[in-house]
Motif scaffolding. Structure first.
Motif, mmCIF file in Angstrom:
data_model
loop_
_atom_site.group_PDB
_atom_site.id
_atom_site.type_symbol
_atom_site.label_atom_id
_atom_site.label_comp_id
_atom_site.label_asym_id
_atom_site.label_seq_id
_atom_site.Cartn_x
_atom_site.Cartn_y
_atom_site.Cartn_z
ATOM 1 N N ALA A 9 0.838 -1.208 0.000
ATOM 2 C CA ALA A 9 0.000 0.000 0.000
ATOM 3 C C ALA A 9 0.874 1.261 0.000
ATOM 4 O O ALA A 9 2.068 1.206 0.291
ATOM 5 N N ILE A 10 0.261 2.368 -0.343
ATOM 6 C CA ILE A 10 0.938 3.664 -0.308
ATOM 7 C C ILE A 10 0.166 4.566 0.631
ATOM 8 O O ILE A 10 -1.045 4.766 0.474
ATOM 9 N N ASP A 11 0.857 5.094 1.600
ATOM 10 C CA ASP A 11 0.243 5.985 2.578
ATOM 11 C C ASP A 11 -0.095 7.317 1.911
ATOM 12 O O ASP A 11 0.742 7.924 1.236
ATOM 13 N N ARG A 12 -1.335 7.759 2.080
ATOM 14 C CA ARG A 12 -1.743 9.050 1.521
ATOM 15 C C ARG A 12 -0.833 10.179 1.998
ATOM 16 O O ARG A 12 -0.526 11.108 1.254
ATOM 17 N N LEU A 13 -0.364 10.087 3.247
ATOM 18 C CA LEU A 13 0.531 11.119 3.784
ATOM 19 C C LEU A 13 1.845 11.162 3.026
ATOM 20 O O LEU A 13 2.455 12.222 2.881
ATOM 21 N N GLN A 14 2.304 10.010 2.533
ATOM 22 C CA GLN A 14 3.514 9.962 1.720
ATOM 23 C C GLN A 14 3.320 10.767 0.439
ATOM 24 O O GLN A 14 4.180 11.557 0.045
ATOM 25 N N ILE A 15 2.168 10.574 -0.200
ATOM 26 C CA ILE A 15 1.881 11.316 -1.433
ATOM 27 C C ILE A 15 1.758 12.804 -1.146
ATOM 28 O O ILE A 15 2.237 13.644 -1.920
ATOM 29 N N LEU A 16 1.148 13.145 -0.032
ATOM 30 C CA LEU A 16 1.045 14.561 0.350
ATOM 31 C C LEU A 16 2.420 15.179 0.553
ATOM 32 O O LEU A 16 2.661 16.334 0.176
ATOM 33 N N ARG A 17 3.353 14.414 1.129
ATOM 34 C CA ARG A 17 4.716 14.923 1.315
ATOM 35 C C ARG A 17 5.372 15.191 -0.038
ATOM 36 O O ARG A 17 6.054 16.204 -0.223
ATOM 37 N N TRP A 18 5.149 14.280 -1.006
ATOM 38 C CA TRP A 18 5.706 14.503 -2.340
ATOM 39 C C TRP A 18 5.118 15.769 -2.963
ATOM 40 O O TRP A 18 5.834 16.578 -3.546
ATOM 41 N N LEU A 19 3.803 15.927 -2.844
ATOM 42 C CA LEU A 19 3.160 17.089 -3.463
ATOM 43 C C LEU A 19 3.571 18.397 -2.796
ATOM 44 O O LEU A 19 3.584 19.448 -3.445
ATOM 45 N N ASP A 20 3.941 18.313 -1.526
ATOM 46 C CA ASP A 20 4.416 19.518 -0.846
ATOM 47 C C ASP A 20 5.760 19.966 -1.426
ATOM 48 O O ASP A 20 6.068 21.160 -1.430
ATOM 49 N N VAL A 21 6.541 19.025 -1.941
ATOM 50 C CA VAL A 21 7.782 19.374 -2.640
ATOM 51 C C VAL A 21 7.464 19.807 -4.066
ATOM 52 O O VAL A 21 7.977 20.825 -4.545
ATOM 53 N N VAL A 22 6.596 19.063 -4.737
ATOM 54 C CA VAL A 22 6.239 19.340 -6.131
ATOM 55 C C VAL A 22 5.727 20.769 -6.287
ATOM 56 O O VAL A 22 6.070 21.462 -7.256
ATOM 57 N N ARG A 23 4.931 21.251 -5.340
ATOM 58 C CA ARG A 23 4.344 22.594 -5.460
ATOM 59 C C ARG A 23 5.391 23.705 -5.415
ATOM 60 O O ARG A 23 5.123 24.842 -5.789
ATOM 61 N N GLN A 24 6.603 23.365 -4.978
ATOM 62 C CA GLN A 24 7.667 24.367 -4.859
ATOM 63 C C GLN A 24 8.595 24.404 -6.077
ATOM 64 O O GLN A 24 9.567 25.161 -6.088
ATOM 65 N N THR A 25 8.281 23.616 -7.102
ATOM 66 C CA THR A 25 9.096 23.633 -8.319
ATOM 67 C C THR A 25 8.824 24.907 -9.114
ATOM 68 O O THR A 25 7.833 25.603 -8.883
ATOM 69 N N PRO A 26 9.710 25.230 -10.073
ATOM 70 C CA PRO A 26 9.496 26.429 -10.895
ATOM 71 C C PRO A 26 8.179 26.374 -11.663
ATOM 72 O O PRO A 26 7.732 25.296 -12.066
#
Length: 199
Positions: free
Chosen positions: A23-40
């Motif tokens: 399984a993939i923890d939803r919180l793990q995906i949220l952590r990725w998206l918190d980095v993704v939103r900071q890209t150029p």
């Protein structure tokens, strides 16, 4: 000696078979998206948004809608037990901008690298079944599906190799089920322009 980023880029492949028991923890995906939103972001408009899907039944529905491997027409996609455990829908908020040129690729690559670093893999689709998914989720008209990202624990080996010829870049599977991905050599992607005339 390869740097960490070089290693991650070479390991960040398109995976089409996953270990569905992981399984993939939803919180793990949220952590990725918190980095993704900071890209150029072009003009820093930031029109991209995401829907996280971890519901098993909905994941199976989306899996059935996708075209998994254009160069493997005899393969119908991952069987039960090999399917992704999560999906991300990358959306363009057209109230903010009509398109997200550059942003979409930057964010998808970043997501792939983050997933790879955490031991997961992704498969990015242009969005087969966009209309059905939009209706299923009752999305408002200003949120347009741009890409569909399957996420799971990879259950296949992907091998990068040099393309044997300029025409031979089709990916393929060997008898052991390993997925081979030919890449054009460096010499083929570097263009040396003609020297300008001197007046």
């Amino acid at each position: 000696m390869s740097s960490l980023i070089e290693t991650l880029i070479k390991k960040d492949r398109t995976y089409r078979r996953f270990d569905e028991s992981v399984a993939i923890d939803r919180l793990q995906i949220l952590r990725w998206l918190d980095v993704v939103r900071q890209t150029p972001s072009s003009r820093n408009v930031q029109p991209l948004k995401y829907i996280i899907i971890t519901d098993e039944a909905l994941c199976h529905e989306i899996t059935e809608l996708q075209h998994w491997a254009a160069m493997l027409p005899e393969w119908d996609g991952p069987a039960v037990g090999e399917r992704p455990r999560a999906y991300l829908l990358q959306l363009i908020d057209t109230d903010i901008a009509p398109a997200a040129r550059f942003d979409e690729g930057i964010q998808l690559q970043t997501l792939g690298l983050l997933a790879t670093d955490a031991g997961y893999g992704v498969c990015i689709f242009s969005g087969h079944g966009k209309g059905e998914i939009t209706r299923r989720l009752d999305l408002p008209t200003h949120l347009s599906i741009n890409a569909i990202v399957a996420i799971g624990k990879p259950a296949e080996e992907v091998i990068l190799e040099e393309a044997r010829s300029p025409e031979d870049v089709r990916y393929w599977r060997d008898e052991e089920g390993r997925h081979h991905v030919p890449k054009r050599p460096l010499s083929e992607i570097i263009i040396e322009p003609n020297k300008p005339s001197i007046f």
